[in-house]
Scaffold this active site. Sequence first.
Site, PDB file in Angstrom:
ATOM      1  N   ALA A 200       5.398 -16.473 -16.226  1.00 55.45           N
ATOM      2  CA  ALA A 200       4.077 -16.244 -15.295  1.00 55.45           C
ATOM      3  C   ALA A 200       3.737 -17.667 -14.680  1.00 55.45           C
ATOM      4  CB  ALA A 200       2.940 -16.009 -16.271  1.00 55.45           C
ATOM      5  N   GLY A 201       4.784 -18.457 -14.517  1.00 60.26           N
ATOM      6  CA  GLY A 201       4.609 -19.634 -13.628  1.00 60.26           C
ATOM      7  C   GLY A 201       4.571 -19.500 -12.185  1.00 60.26           C
TER       8      GLY A 201
ATOM      9  N   VAL B 131       6.291 -18.704  -9.283  1.00 57.44           N
ATOM     10  CA  VAL B 131       6.976 -17.658  -8.716  1.00 57.44           C
ATOM     11  C   VAL B 131       6.525 -16.567  -9.455  1.00 57.44           C
ATOM     12  CG1 VAL B 131       9.246 -16.503  -8.130  1.00 57.44           C
ATOM     13  CG2 VAL B 131       8.991 -19.044  -8.197  1.00 57.44           C
TER      14      VAL B 131
ATOM     15  N   VAL C  84      15.815 -14.077 -10.994  1.00 53.98           N
ATOM     16  CA  VAL C  84      15.318 -15.027  -9.988  1.00 53.98           C
ATOM     17  C   VAL C  84      15.711 -16.606 -10.407  1.00 53.98           C
ATOM     18  CG1 VAL C  84      13.142 -15.937  -8.735  1.00 53.98           C
ATOM     19  CG2 VAL C  84      13.317 -13.502  -9.208  1.00 53.98           C
ATOM     20  N   SER C  85      15.649 -16.668 -11.562  1.00 52.74           N
ATOM     21  CA  SER C  85      15.823 -18.423 -12.171  1.00 52.74           C
ATOM     22  C   SER C  85      17.082 -18.663 -11.822  1.00 52.74           C
ATOM     23  CB  SER C  85      16.020 -18.042 -14.001  1.00 52.74           C
ATOM     24  OG  SER C  85      14.848 -17.222 -14.250  1.00 52.74           O
TER      25      SER C  85
ATOM     26  N   HIS D 146      23.333 -19.022  -3.387  1.00 53.83           N
ATOM     27  CA  HIS D 146      22.164 -19.361  -3.156  1.00 53.83           C
ATOM     28  C   HIS D 146      21.927 -20.962  -3.538  1.00 53.83           C
ATOM     29  CE1 HIS D 146      17.558 -19.543  -2.898  1.00 53.83           C
ATOM     30  NE2 HIS D 146      17.727 -19.848  -4.040  1.00 53.83           N
TER      31      HIS D 146
HETATM   32  N1  NAD Z   1      16.049 -17.171  -6.672  1.00 50.02           N
HETATM   33  C1  NAD Z   1      15.290 -17.798  -5.788  1.00 50.02           C
HETATM   34  O1  NAD Z   1      15.262 -17.635  -4.800  1.00 50.02           O
HETATM   35  C2  NAD Z   1      14.173 -18.628  -6.579  1.00 50.02           C
HETATM   36  C3  NAD Z   1      12.973 -19.147  -5.812  1.00 50.02           C
HETATM   37  C4  NAD Z   1      12.154 -20.001  -6.669  1.00 50.02           C
HETATM   38  C5  NAD Z   1      12.220 -20.366  -7.706  1.00 50.02           C
HETATM   39  N2  NAD Z   1      13.441 -19.975  -8.404  1.00 50.02           N
HETATM   40  C6  NAD Z   1      13.624 -20.436  -9.992  1.00 50.02           C
HETATM   41  O2  NAD Z   1      12.789 -19.505 -10.514  1.00 50.02           O
HETATM   42  C7  NAD Z   1      12.325 -20.139 -11.764  1.00 50.02           C
HETATM   43  C8  NAD Z   1      10.887 -20.327 -11.995  1.00 50.02           C
HETATM   44  O3  NAD Z   1      10.281 -21.068 -11.088  1.00 50.02           O
HETATM   45  P1  NAD Z   1       8.712 -21.371 -11.138  1.00 50.02           P
HETATM   46  O4  NAD Z   1       8.424 -22.246  -9.925  1.00 50.02           O
HETATM   47  O5  NAD Z   1       7.957 -20.270 -11.280  1.00 50.02           O
HETATM   48  O6  NAD Z   1       8.702 -22.405 -12.357  1.00 50.02           O
HETATM   49  P2  NAD Z   1       7.365 -22.582 -13.400  1.00 50.02           P
HETATM   50  O7  NAD Z   1       7.623 -23.719 -14.570  1.00 50.02           O
HETATM   51  O8  NAD Z   1       6.076 -22.612 -12.438  1.00 50.02           O
HETATM   52  O9  NAD Z   1       7.520 -21.098 -14.102  1.00 50.02           O
HETATM   53  C9  NAD Z   1       8.293 -20.820 -15.126  1.00 50.02           C
HETATM   54  C10 NAD Z   1       7.663 -20.216 -16.349  1.00 50.02           C
HETATM   55  O10 NAD Z   1       8.808 -19.584 -17.342  1.00 50.02           O
HETATM   56  C11 NAD Z   1       8.001 -19.593 -18.411  1.00 50.02           C
HETATM   57  N3  NAD Z   1       9.058 -19.704 -19.654  1.00 50.02           N
HETATM   58  C12 NAD Z   1      10.033 -20.675 -20.122  1.00 50.02           C
HETATM   59  N4  NAD Z   1      11.010 -19.842 -21.006  1.00 50.02           N
HETATM   60  C13 NAD Z   1      10.493 -18.832 -21.142  1.00 50.02           C
HETATM   61  C14 NAD Z   1      10.772 -17.729 -22.112  1.00 50.02           C
HETATM   62  N5  NAD Z   1      11.890 -17.976 -22.970  1.00 50.02           N
HETATM   63  N6  NAD Z   1      10.064 -16.595 -21.956  1.00 50.02           N
HETATM   64  C15 NAD Z   1       9.180 -16.393 -21.231  1.00 50.02           C
HETATM   65  N7  NAD Z   1       8.604 -17.446 -20.040  1.00 50.02           N
HETATM   66  C16 NAD Z   1       9.368 -18.400 -20.408  1.00 50.02           C
HETATM   67  C17 NAD Z   1       7.361 -21.195 -18.365  1.00 50.02           C
HETATM   68  O11 NAD Z   1       6.415 -21.197 -19.721  1.00 50.02           O
HETATM   69  C18 NAD Z   1       6.809 -21.137 -17.118  1.00 50.02           C
HETATM   70  O12 NAD Z   1       5.548 -20.545 -17.178  1.00 50.02           O
HETATM   71  C19 NAD Z   1      13.182 -21.575 -11.849  1.00 50.02           C
HETATM   72  O13 NAD Z   1      14.426 -21.509 -12.111  1.00 50.02           O
HETATM   73  C20 NAD Z   1      13.396 -21.553 -10.058  1.00 50.02           C
HETATM   74  O14 NAD Z   1      14.480 -22.570  -9.908  1.00 50.02           O
HETATM   75  C21 NAD Z   1      14.338 -19.288  -8.036  1.00 50.02           C
HETATM   76  O1  LMR Z   2      15.046 -24.807  -4.200  1.00 48.76           O
HETATM   77  C1  LMR Z   2      14.709 -24.145  -5.377  1.00 48.76           C
HETATM   78  O2  LMR Z   2      15.283 -24.729  -6.353  1.00 48.76           O
HETATM   79  C2  LMR Z   2      14.318 -22.927  -5.752  1.00 48.76           C
HETATM   80  C3  LMR Z   2      14.696 -21.651  -4.995  1.00 48.76           C
HETATM   81  O3  LMR Z   2      15.804 -21.573  -5.140  1.00 48.76           O
HETATM   82  C4  LMR Z   2      14.419 -21.894  -3.398  1.00 48.76           C
HETATM   83  O4  LMR Z   2      15.145 -21.647  -2.650  1.00 48.76           O
HETATM   84  O5  LMR Z   2      13.228 -21.835  -2.995  1.00 48.76           O
END
Ligand code: NAD
Ligand code: LMR
Length: 311
Positions: free
Chosen positions: A8-9, A11, A118-119, A175
């Site tokens: 619930a962070g 993204v 997404v992670s 990506h």
């Molecule tokens: N694929 C894409 O295009 C893309 C785009 C943006 C971000 N991301 C990735 O998405 C991920 C999240 O980014 P964000 O900015 O939301 O990060 P964030 O830190 O704001 O949110 C991540 C959340 O995950 C929760 N979390 C951690 N471990 C957990 C578990 N075991 N179970 C449930 N929740 C858990 C944390 O408590 C946190 O609230 C990152 O890995 C980031 O690199 C990918």
């Molecule tokens: O750039 C990042 O690490 C997050 C995500 O993959 C993005 O492209 O925004």
Amino acid sequence: MKVTIVGAGNVGATCADVISYRGIASEVVLLDIKEGFAEGKALDIMQCATNTGFNTRVTGVTNDYSKTADSKVVVITSGIPRKPGMTREELIGINAGIVKTVVENVLVYSPDAIIVVVSNPMDTMTYLALKSTGLPKNRIIGMGGALDSSRFRTYLSMALGKPANDISAMVIGGHGDTTMIPLTRLASYNGIPVSQFLSEDALEKVAADTMVGGATLTGLLGTSAWYAPGASVAYLVDSILNDQKKMIACSVFVEGEYEQNDICIGVPCIIGKNGVEEIVEIELNDKEKAVFAKSAVAVRAMNDALKSILA
Ligand SMILES: NC(=O)c1ccc[n+]([C@@H]2O[C@H](COP(=O)([O-])OP(=O)(O)OC[C@H]3O[C@@H](n4cnc5c(N)ncnc54)[C@H](O)[C@@H]3O)[C@@H](O)[C@H]2O)c1
Ligand SMILES: O=C(O)C[C@H](O)C(=O)O
């Protein structure tokens, strides 16, 4: 229809926000391990309902997977984001364990769900989700290409001085900062090749800016982006839940397509109620084929780092 978002962070919550105000799903469950965090985000989003006029029910839970039961789509955003100067690939050590555990938990209560990963590093996490669960390949979709393509269209629109929605363009490949492939040759402004309006230098700059689009935002924000990522996930979820059959570049398992096997990598896909319904094979020229092959080598190399986790 019910959608669960794990994490619930930045993204995850943005995605829940877009899904609800656009009325994409009737129910959204946010789940996080941080005590009370998902509950708080859900309550805050629900308090927008009367102002923005939506009827989606958004709830939050702390690590209670029973509340996610019977979700049609589960989005996995749990894990750490990168900091300025880092690559996405550096996140693998922490995020692989999180993603593997989360997917296992999700499937206990939603065995038929379509999983959107997404992670980061997203192509590797998608491969991990597929291999560790043995789910059919149509049900595991990595989100990256939708975001990279929207950045590509944005940078093209800025260079052209025209609206982004008049521009059609796609990014395939991994990506990653060096692995994604903006398909400049095929980009168009209302059907007219963009090369008729922009010089080769200008197009090269657009492609370079697109490739480091995530890194640029991470540098500006101190953590990675969330508005466009959250909206891109919602766009993908919409195509699944509402069977829109949109063509979206997604990271999916390839078996011979684009001359690759046994990796998850960004390719154009038809996305509908069954998840990945088709991989569209566009005709690449020799240069594009070579760049795709190079991207695949890098994506495959990252999967090797998963061997101990998958053993
Ligand atoms: N694929 C894409 O295009 C893309 C785009 C943006 C971000 N991301 C990735 O998405 C991920 C999240 O980014 P964000 O900015 O939301 O990060 P964030 O830190 O704001 O949110 C991540 C959340 O995950 C929760 N979390 C951690 N471990 C957990 C578990 N075991 N179970 C449930 N929740 C858990 C944390 O408590 C946190 O609230 C990152 O890995 C980031 O690199 C990918
Ligand atoms: O750039 C990042 O690490 C997050 C995500 O993959 C993005 O492209 O925004």
